[in-house]
Design an enzyme around this catalytic site. Structure first.
Site, short mmCIF file in Angstrom:
data_model
loop_
_atom_site.label_atom_id
_atom_site.label_comp_id
_atom_site.label_asym_id
_atom_site.label_seq_id
_atom_site.Cartn_x
_atom_site.Cartn_y
_atom_site.Cartn_z
N ARG A 233 21.54 0.50 5.10
CA ARG A 233 20.89 1.14 3.97
C ARG A 233 21.64 0.72 2.70
O ARG A 233 22.89 0.64 2.71
CB ARG A 233 20.96 2.68 4.08
CG ARG A 233 20.02 3.29 5.09
CD ARG A 233 18.56 3.23 4.61
NE ARG A 233 17.67 3.89 5.54
CZ ARG A 233 16.96 3.27 6.50
NH1 ARG A 233 17.06 1.97 6.65
NH2 ARG A 233 16.14 3.94 7.27
N GLU A 262 15.04 0.50 -3.40
CA GLU A 262 13.94 -0.36 -2.92
C GLU A 262 12.58 0.16 -3.42
O GLU A 262 12.40 1.37 -3.51
CB GLU A 262 13.94 -0.38 -1.39
CG GLU A 262 15.19 -1.02 -0.84
CD GLU A 262 15.28 -0.96 0.68
OE1 GLU A 262 14.30 -0.59 1.34
OE2 GLU A 262 16.36 -1.28 1.20
N HIS A 280 13.80 -5.88 3.00
CA HIS A 280 13.91 -4.89 4.10
C HIS A 280 13.04 -5.29 5.29
O HIS A 280 12.03 -4.64 5.60
CB HIS A 280 13.56 -3.49 3.59
CG HIS A 280 14.12 -2.41 4.47
ND1 HIS A 280 14.63 -1.24 3.98
CD2 HIS A 280 14.23 -2.31 5.82
CE1 HIS A 280 15.05 -0.49 4.99
NE2 HIS A 280 14.81 -1.13 6.12
C1 8YV Z 1 11.78 0.15 8.65
C2 8YV Z 1 14.16 1.10 8.95
O1 8YV Z 1 11.79 -0.89 7.74
O2 8YV Z 1 14.25 1.86 11.16
C3 8YV Z 1 14.62 2.02 10.01
O3 8YV Z 1 15.41 2.93 9.69
O4 8YV Z 1 14.65 1.10 7.88
C4 8YV Z 1 13.12 0.10 9.26
O5 8YV Z 1 12.94 -0.10 10.60
C5 8YV Z 1 11.22 1.33 7.99
O6 8YV Z 1 11.15 2.45 8.78
C6 8YV Z 1 9.85 0.97 7.40
O7 8YV Z 1 8.86 0.93 8.39
#
Ligand code: 8YV
Length: 314
Positions: A233, A262, A280
């Site tokens: 993150r 983001e 991302h």
């Molecule tokens: C996805 C994420 O990009 O799993 C996570 O925590 O950040 C990512 O897998 C997000 O959930 C958007 O679909």
């Protein structure tokens, strides 16, 4: 029996949205002209919310849905979900662990290889017509023989470490706790971890516990010959300190899949040559997102048929 009503905050994955539409009375917040009006309209009937790891759900919205029973998150990270409010209202929260581990690890390795071997930099060099004019580009670096410091040795961190080992890297790791079943050296202090490695790989969870964990001091400890990769993150890293260190050459290079705000990425970062940037994309493969979507559906179905939730967070 009347189908349960679900509020989907965004189109989490097209195939999943189509299945939600078939199995439930689905309200698509993202299609509503007046989102507030839709929330008011469904407030007394909405039993489930579907969201992703980035958008999550704020406490304010949870409070506006008094009949809410479950929040199903397409993503492993739940740092953008107000867990405290969910818990206090006995609302279940589910996520999608495991099914995205390999996908995120693959992208982490891709970014790592790109930082080392300058794949996208050289791609731009060739496309700009510089090869015939300026000759071969500057030499890149090898991964093999370098030490990877994995900050956050959970499922994703371990999957990255396994793959990096195959590429000839040594592994050390950091995090809140030593993992007794791992033979790699452990550093509880991120500065010590950064000093012990050539590449700091951030794979820990987001949220209040890790916010700003990779501080200016940690970044400086990675050093001018070191690289920092973040697939976790943006909140984990002091982004401004990172930009300053990259600009000043106090950090060698960075590979980033995640950012503080983001989808907005600082222009200063975009302007830098010694960074590889991704919007991302960790879990963004068809196979991974299909599996994540199926797990969202499995959690909802389990909940509405009074079965144990496959992947409950709370
Ligand atoms: C996805 C994420 O990009 O799993 C996570 O925590 O950040 C990512 O897998 C997000 O959930 C958007 O679909």
């Amino acid at each position: 029996m009347r189908k349960p009503e679900i509020l989907e905050l965004l189109d989490v994955h097209p195939g999943t949205t189509a299945k939600l539409d078939a199995d439930y009375i689905l309200h698509k917040l993202w299609e509503a002209g007046d989102q507030d009006a839709l929330i008011d309209e469904v407030a007394q009937t909405c039993r489930g919310v579907v969201t992703n790891g980035i958008v999550g759900i704020k406490g304010e919205l949870i409070k506006r849905l008094p009949k809410l029973e479950i929040i199903a998150v397409l993503g492993v990270g739940v740092d953008s979900v107000d867990l405290e409010t969910a818990r206090s209202r006995h609302v279940h929260v589910t996520n999608t662990p495991d099914v995205l581990t390999v996908g995120v690890a693959e992208l982490a390795m891709g970014i790592l290889l790109d930082v080392a071997r300058k794949i996208t930099w050289n791609d731009r060099y060739l496309r700009a017509g510089r090869w015939p004019l300026e000759g071969d580009p500057p030499l890149a670096s090898s991964l093999s023989g370098r030490t990877l410091g994995v900050l956050g040795m959970g499922r994703i961190g371990q999957a990255i470490a396994e793959r990096a080992s195959v590429f000839g890297m040594q592994i050390v790791y950091g995090g809140p706790n030593r993992k007794p079943d791992l033979a790699h050296d452990f550093y509880s202090d991120p500065v010590d971890l950064a000093q012990a490695c050539d590449v700091l790989m951030i794979a820990c969870k987001g949220g209040a516990e890790t916010a700003g964990l990779v501080s200016a001091e940690v970044i400086d400890a990675v050093g001018p010959r070191g690289w920092l990769i973040n697939v976790s993150r943006g909140s984990v890293v002091d982004e401004q300190a990172l930009i300053e260190a990259l600009k000043a050459g106090r950090l060698g290079a960075a590979g980033l899949d995640v950012f503080a705000n983001e989808p907005n990425v600082p222009a200063d970062l975009i302007a830098l040559e010694n960074v590889v940037l991704q919007p991302h994309q960790g879990s963004a493969s068809i196979e991974t997102r299909d599996a994540m979507g199926d797990l969202v559906l499995a959690n909802l179905s389990a909940h509405f048929t009074s079965k144990p939730l496959p992947t409950a967070v709370t």
